[in-house]
Scaffold this motif. Structure first.
Motif, PDB file in Angstrom:
ATOM      1  N   ARG A 169      38.456  44.420   6.260  1.00 23.23           N
ATOM      2  CA  ARG A 169      39.102  45.619   6.720  1.00 23.23           C
ATOM      3  C   ARG A 169      39.400  46.567   5.601  1.00 23.23           C
ATOM      4  NH1 ARG A 169      41.288  47.134  11.782  1.00 23.23           N
ATOM      5  NH2 ARG A 169      42.845  48.938  11.625  1.00 23.23           N
ATOM      6  N   SER A 170      39.233  47.728   5.374  1.00 25.71           N
ATOM      7  CA  SER A 170      39.577  48.487   4.262  1.00 25.71           C
ATOM      8  C   SER A 170      40.819  49.165   4.463  1.00 25.71           C
ATOM      9  CB  SER A 170      38.368  49.707   4.047  1.00 25.71           C
ATOM     10  OG  SER A 170      38.489  50.558   5.148  1.00 25.71           O
ATOM     11  N   SER A 171      41.352  49.668   3.700  1.00 26.06           N
ATOM     12  CA  SER A 171      42.737  50.688   3.774  1.00 26.06           C
ATOM     13  C   SER A 171      42.637  51.625   4.539  1.00 26.06           C
ATOM     14  CB  SER A 171      43.152  51.000   2.184  1.00 26.06           C
ATOM     15  OG  SER A 171      42.286  52.007   1.870  1.00 26.06           O
ATOM     16  N   VAL A 172      41.467  52.044   4.872  1.00 25.81           N
ATOM     17  CA  VAL A 172      41.474  53.335   5.993  1.00 25.81           C
ATOM     18  C   VAL A 172      40.982  52.828   7.304  1.00 25.81           C
ATOM     19  CG1 VAL A 172      41.275  54.992   4.151  1.00 25.81           C
ATOM     20  CG2 VAL A 172      38.974  54.018   5.145  1.00 25.81           C
ATOM     21  N   GLY A 173      40.738  51.471   7.583  1.00 21.33           N
ATOM     22  CA  GLY A 173      40.551  51.031   8.729  1.00 21.33           C
ATOM     23  C   GLY A 173      39.218  50.478   9.078  1.00 21.33           C
ATOM     24  N   ALA A 174      38.152  50.848   8.104  1.00 21.21           N
ATOM     25  CA  ALA A 174      36.635  50.377   8.337  1.00 21.21           C
ATOM     26  C   ALA A 174      36.879  48.931   8.462  1.00 21.21           C
ATOM     27  CB  ALA A 174      35.817  50.807   7.113  1.00 21.21           C
ATOM     28  N   GLN A 175      35.637  48.428   9.205  1.00 20.48           N
ATOM     29  CA  GLN A 175      35.855  47.129   9.686  1.00 20.48           C
ATOM     30  C   GLN A 175      34.465  46.295   9.522  1.00 20.48           C
ATOM     31  OE1 GLN A 175      38.137  46.170  12.969  1.00 20.48           O
ATOM     32  NE2 GLN A 175      38.939  48.240  13.201  1.00 20.48           N
ATOM     33  N   GLY A 176      34.723  45.280   9.119  1.00 22.77           N
ATOM     34  CA  GLY A 176      33.202  44.121   9.361  1.00 22.77           C
ATOM     35  C   GLY A 176      32.298  44.431   8.273  1.00 22.77           C
ATOM     36  N   LEU A 177      31.061  43.727   8.376  1.00 24.40           N
ATOM     37  CA  LEU A 177      30.145  43.397   7.442  1.00 24.40           C
ATOM     38  C   LEU A 177      29.673  44.990   7.055  1.00 24.40           C
ATOM     39  CD1 LEU A 177      28.002  40.680   8.858  1.00 24.40           C
ATOM     40  CD2 LEU A 177      29.543  40.465   7.041  1.00 24.40           C
ATOM     41  N   MET A 178      29.463  45.780   7.941  1.00 25.02           N
ATOM     42  CA  MET A 178      28.834  47.067   7.270  1.00 25.02           C
ATOM     43  C   MET A 178      30.147  48.256   7.388  1.00 25.02           C
ATOM     44  SD  MET A 178      25.035  47.364   9.032  1.00 25.02           S
ATOM     45  CE  MET A 178      24.973  48.450   7.866  1.00 25.02           C
ATOM     46  N   GLN A 179      31.559  47.706   7.279  1.00 30.58           N
ATOM     47  CA  GLN A 179      32.683  48.490   7.242  1.00 30.58           C
ATOM     48  C   GLN A 179      32.535  49.823   8.040  1.00 30.58           C
ATOM     49  OE1 GLN A 179      35.673  47.913   4.768  1.00 30.58           O
ATOM     50  NE2 GLN A 179      34.928  46.211   6.128  1.00 30.58           N
ATOM     51  N   VAL A 180      32.726  49.634   9.466  1.00 33.07           N
ATOM     52  CA  VAL A 180      32.510  50.771  10.310  1.00 33.07           C
ATOM     53  C   VAL A 180      33.838  51.162  10.795  1.00 33.07           C
ATOM     54  CG1 VAL A 180      31.179  51.657  12.559  1.00 33.07           C
ATOM     55  CG2 VAL A 180      29.990  49.917  11.070  1.00 33.07           C
ATOM     56  N   MET A 181      33.937  52.573  10.739  1.00 31.36           N
ATOM     57  CA  MET A 181      35.286  52.909  11.097  1.00 31.36           C
ATOM     58  C   MET A 181      35.404  53.021  12.690  1.00 31.36           C
ATOM     59  SD  MET A 181      37.272  53.984   8.647  1.00 31.36           S
ATOM     60  CE  MET A 181      38.240  55.507   9.425  1.00 31.36           C
ATOM     61  N   PRO A 182      36.574  52.738  13.426  1.00 23.98           N
ATOM     62  CA  PRO A 182      36.543  52.818  14.783  1.00 23.98           C
ATOM     63  C   PRO A 182      36.138  53.857  15.562  1.00 23.98           C
ATOM     64  CG  PRO A 182      38.412  51.963  13.829  1.00 23.98           C
ATOM     65  CD  PRO A 182      37.721  52.375  12.677  1.00 23.98           C
ATOM     66  N   ALA A 183      36.180  55.108  14.927  1.00 24.94           N
ATOM     67  CA  ALA A 183      36.068  56.264  15.658  1.00 24.94           C
ATOM     68  C   ALA A 183      34.252  56.519  15.570  1.00 24.94           C
ATOM     69  CB  ALA A 183      36.727  57.637  14.889  1.00 24.94           C
ATOM     70  N   THR A 184      33.861  56.211  14.371  1.00 23.96           N
ATOM     71  CA  THR A 184      32.399  56.178  14.121  1.00 23.96           C
ATOM     72  C   THR A 184      31.795  55.071  15.247  1.00 23.96           C
ATOM     73  OG1 THR A 184      32.572  56.785  11.820  1.00 23.96           O
ATOM     74  CG2 THR A 184      30.461  56.036  12.261  1.00 23.96           C
ATOM     75  N   ALA A 185      32.159  54.003  15.144  1.00 24.00           N
ATOM     76  CA  ALA A 185      31.700  53.018  16.147  1.00 24.00           C
ATOM     77  C   ALA A 185      31.600  53.661  17.501  1.00 24.00           C
ATOM     78  CB  ALA A 185      32.742  51.532  16.029  1.00 24.00           C
ATOM     79  N   LYS A 186      32.490  54.043  18.042  1.00 16.08           N
ATOM     80  CA  LYS A 186      32.629  54.854  19.343  1.00 16.08           C
ATOM     81  C   LYS A 186      31.447  55.793  19.446  1.00 16.08           C
ATOM     82  CE  LYS A 186      35.775  57.025  22.666  1.00 16.08           C
ATOM     83  NZ  LYS A 186      37.120  57.664  22.983  1.00 16.08           N
ATOM     84  N   PHE A 187      31.388  56.631  18.654  1.00 17.96           N
ATOM     85  CA  PHE A 187      30.339  57.714  18.306  1.00 17.96           C
ATOM     86  C   PHE A 187      29.115  57.195  18.429  1.00 17.96           C
ATOM     87  CE2 PHE A 187      27.470  60.233  16.154  1.00 17.96           C
ATOM     88  CZ  PHE A 187      27.477  61.572  16.750  1.00 17.96           C
ATOM     89  N   VAL A 188      28.915  56.074  17.695  1.00 16.08           N
ATOM     90  CA  VAL A 188      27.414  55.551  17.652  1.00 16.08           C
ATOM     91  C   VAL A 188      27.157  54.829  19.136  1.00 16.08           C
ATOM     92  CG1 VAL A 188      25.705  53.931  16.414  1.00 16.08           C
ATOM     93  CG2 VAL A 188      27.359  55.659  15.292  1.00 16.08           C
ATOM     94  N   ALA A 189      28.053  54.225  19.335  1.00 17.60           N
ATOM     95  CA  ALA A 189      28.004  53.183  20.556  1.00 17.60           C
ATOM     96  C   ALA A 189      27.449  54.202  21.933  1.00 17.60           C
ATOM     97  CB  ALA A 189      29.056  52.443  20.944  1.00 17.60           C
ATOM     98  N   GLU A 190      28.327  55.392  22.002  1.00 15.10           N
ATOM     99  CA  GLU A 190      27.890  56.365  23.076  1.00 15.10           C
ATOM    100  C   GLU A 190      26.569  57.013  22.871  1.00 15.10           C
ATOM    101  OE1 GLU A 190      30.888  59.004  22.787  1.00 15.10           O
ATOM    102  OE2 GLU A 190      32.697  57.900  23.711  1.00 15.10           O
ATOM    103  N   LYS A 191      25.930  57.095  21.683  1.00 16.11           N
ATOM    104  CA  LYS A 191      24.792  57.506  21.503  1.00 16.11           C
ATOM    105  C   LYS A 191      23.890  56.542  21.775  1.00 16.11           C
ATOM    106  CE  LYS A 191      25.472  61.742  19.708  1.00 16.11           C
ATOM    107  NZ  LYS A 191      24.938  63.071  20.092  1.00 16.11           N
ATOM    108  N   ILE A 192      23.906  55.604  21.549  1.00 13.31           N
ATOM    109  CA  ILE A 192      22.656  54.345  21.865  1.00 13.31           C
ATOM    110  C   ILE A 192      22.786  53.576  23.119  1.00 13.31           C
ATOM    111  CG2 ILE A 192      22.259  54.095  19.451  1.00 13.31           C
ATOM    112  CD1 ILE A 192      23.736  51.307  19.466  1.00 13.31           C
TER     113      ILE A 192
END
Length: 654
Positions: free
Chosen positions: A503-526
């Motif tokens: 988990r990065s200092s700005v909140g990116a998480q996991g193997l590919m260091q995905v930000m929560p807001a980005t994760a939500k955006f991508v999940a909605e798109k796919i």
């Protein structure tokens, strides 16, 4: 390829020479850490009495000493005994540094002088305490010993500020003003003001004017007339330099007005500062300002941007000239060796170009790979060193720091565990490093395996440097989105070193260091059902990260360099980083304005080539993956580019 992968991914279940600490020892460590945090010395002493031979038990005594030191007890004998018992360990290094720090604050310079030289890897703070001890003893060598500190642009801090003050007495007014300029360039304003405050009263500027010049240069410039003496002239230079950091065009306009009353050296310096800031903004007038600077004194960072502005303009004569003006250490770096060679080649000097390329060709980094291609040698993975033997594994597994690192990492004490591991693999031979990497791989400590394997000097094992964990998840996800699996691994390796809980200092998480807001955006798109707590789940994280990469490739002309940059810095910035004409991908990568993203793109693409070379067994081209970056997006690119977030969110605004 499947057979190759099976060989790379095979995990040997027998771990030689590494013992698992008993649950009691782990509980004792956890209890000791809590007692240390609470300052409970009695509890710590009771735990020390229960201690056995666990590699973790040394921490109990270290914490107890730290508490007693904070209480200002006389601990000379106890520290000497602890250091003898822990000789050569990281805990001994930390304890010795603590003892030195406390002794220096108490004015016990004899302890500092005796213990300082015994540190194995002294940081600048420790060097400064030792220099203070020498000053206290009247040592005449301080001017030469600490010269690097005067030239440093780091904040001095408690230990180093008195050394700077002592050095300032020996320095000329020129040296003070030059130091202030260097500090301003990195925006260390307090240190710049402190430097100028140490000038003799008849040579020092007014403190209020310096503060205003640095904090509000426009206001300063509106209030002040042309300079009449050196302090006012130098303060004007600082104000214009600071304004250039905020608005380089505004600084340029004022320099046009004030230039006639300024010395040529100051005009040249300010022209280089303006050129630097224009280059960082990818503005075409940067090179014009560098030309105006001529041979003016410039910082190392300004020199790099002179080269980058010339690369953007494809002005190869300027590229060569700017690199030739660098200091020898900077000039020898792989990036400037490569670009100097390219300049020689473009200027019709093939023999000189080949000499440059030959110096770095074959190195497993971005510019070593490019230099090899210039010589007709696409990158190939080196022949693997002999695997670590059972005896080597046992010897390394029994190393005190390795045992401590493994014990700490198993119980989730990651900061201390990584520090212990890094201490263990410093100043060791390649066989030790390869055995350590193999032990880490077997323990699924992939980041430590990579760290250790990357340090080898002559014997290399790319199977350990470029690991392939989670292949059953990564390969299908890459195939689903039509991505180069080598690129996905190259990016993942750079993002997380395969630490699934990262988990990065700005909140990116996991193997590919995905930000929560980005994760939500991508999940909605796919169309992926998604909740925030799923971001670190391996399958979901990889699905979201690879889907985002597919979006970037679709929006950015299928350019790996652009998509990699967008993953780190956000696609909206990519539009501002394009040039007025097509440029090769390597030029685009070198001229990215954000240092973190520039380094990131180079490493991701070099990783990609290394993975491909390792897994296919065939020579690989970095240039073909970089391609040519066009001056504008293709007409078919979706229009939502500027609204898309970055994936990892780590690049800071520029």
């Amino acid at each position: 390829m499947k057979k190759v992968l099976c060989g790379v991914l095979g995990v040997v279940t027998l771990l030689v020479g590494v013992s698992t600490p008993a649950a009691a020892a782990e509980d004792r460590f956890q209890a000791g850490r809590e007692a240390a945090r609470a300052g409970d010395l009695g509890r710590l002493n009771r735990l020390i009495q229960e201690a056995g031979d666990s590699p973790l038990d040394g921490y109990l005594s270290y914490w107890a000493l730290s508490i007693r030191l904070a209480r200002r007890e006389n601990l000379d004998a106890d520290y000497a005994a602890f250091l003898a018992r822990e000789d050569g360990s990281l805990l001994a290094e930390r304890a010795r540094a603590d003892w030195i720090r406390a002794s220096a604050r108490a004015g016990r310079w004899d302890i500092v002088r005796s213990q300082g030289p015994l540190l194995r890897q002294p940081e600048q703070e420790m060097n400064c305490w030792l220099w203070q001890a020498k000053i206290a003893a009247g040592s005449p060598s301080i001017a030469s010993d600490a010269s690097s500190l005067w030239n440093s642009t780091s904040e001095p801090g408690e230990a180093c500020a008195p050394v700077i003050a002592a050095l300032s007495v020996l320095k000329t007014a020129d040296a003070h003003w030059q130091r202030a300029r260097r500090l301003l360039e990195v925006q260390h304003f307090a240190a710049a003001r402190a430097t100028l405050a140490r000038l003799p009263a008849n040579e020092a500027p007014q403190a209020q004017q310096i503060a205003e010049a640095l904090e509000n240069p426009l206001l300063f410039l509106s209030r002040n007339h042309p300079p009449i003496d050196r302090p006012s002239r130098e303060t004007l230079v600082l104000a214009l330099s600071r304004l250039a950091q905020i608005d380089y065009r505004g600084a340029a306009a004022r320099l046009e007005v004030l230039g006639p009353v300024m010395p040529a050296a100051d005009r040249g310096y300010l022209a280089s500062v303006i050129g630097w800031q224009a280059a960082r903004a990818n503005q075409p007038d940067a090179l014009t300002w560098y030309h105006a600077a001529g041979k003016a004194e410039q910082s190392a960072e300004s020199r790099t941007w002179h080269v980058r502005s010339a690369l953007r303009a494809q002005a190869w004569g300027d590229v060569r000239l700017a690199i030739d003006m660098m200091g020898p250490d900077q000039r020898a770096l792989p990036e400037w060796t490569y670009w100097h060679g390219r300049a020689e080649k473009e200027l019709g000097r093939p023999r000189e170009a080949q000499d440059d390329f030959a110096r770095i060709a074959g190195q497993p980094n971005f510019y070593g790979m490019l230099a090899g291609e210039e010589l007709g040698h696409p990158f190939t993975a080196p022949r693997a060193a002999a695997p670590a033997s059972r005896e080597e594994l046992a010897r390394v597994g029994n190393d005190r720091s390795i045992r401590r690192a493994l014990a700490l990492l198993r119980i989730g004490s990651r900061v201390d565990g990584v520090r212990e591991w890094n201490w263990a693999v410093r100043d060791v031979n390649d066989r030790f490093l390869l055995a350590a990497a193999e032990i880490a791989r077997r323990e699924q400590l992939y980041d430590r395996a990579i760290y250790s394997a990357e340090k080898t000097r002559t014997e290399h094992d790319f199977g350990l440097r470029y690991l392939l964990p989670y292949y059953d998840t990564v390969e299908p996800a890459s195939r689903r989105w039509g991505l180069d699996v080598y690129w996905v691994y190259g990016l993942m390796r750079q993002e997380s070193r395969f630490i699934s809980v990262a988990r990065s200092s700005v909140g990116a998480q996991g193997l590919m260091q995905v930000m929560p807001a980005t994760a939500k955006f991508v999940a909605e798109k796919i169309g992926l059902p998604f909740s925030a707590d799923q971001v670190r789940e391996t399958d979901t994280n990889v699905t979201l990260g690879t889907a985002y990469l597919r979006m970037m490739m679709d929006r950015l002309d299928n350019q790996m360099a652009l998509a990699s940059a967008a993953y780190n810095a956000g696609p909206g910035r990519i539009l501002r980083w394009r040039t007025d004409q097509p440029v090769e991908g390597a030029v685009f990568a070198e001229t990215i304005p954000i240092a973190e993203t520039r380094d990131y793109v180079k490493k991701v693409l070099a990783n990609t080539v290394a993975y491909a070379a390792l897994l296919t067994g065939k020579p690989q081209s970095l240039k073909s993956r970089l391609g040519v970056v066009q001056s504008a997006l293709s007409p078919d690119a979706p229009a939502d580019l500027t609204r898309l977030p970055a994936a990892d969110g780590t690049a800071q605004p520029q």
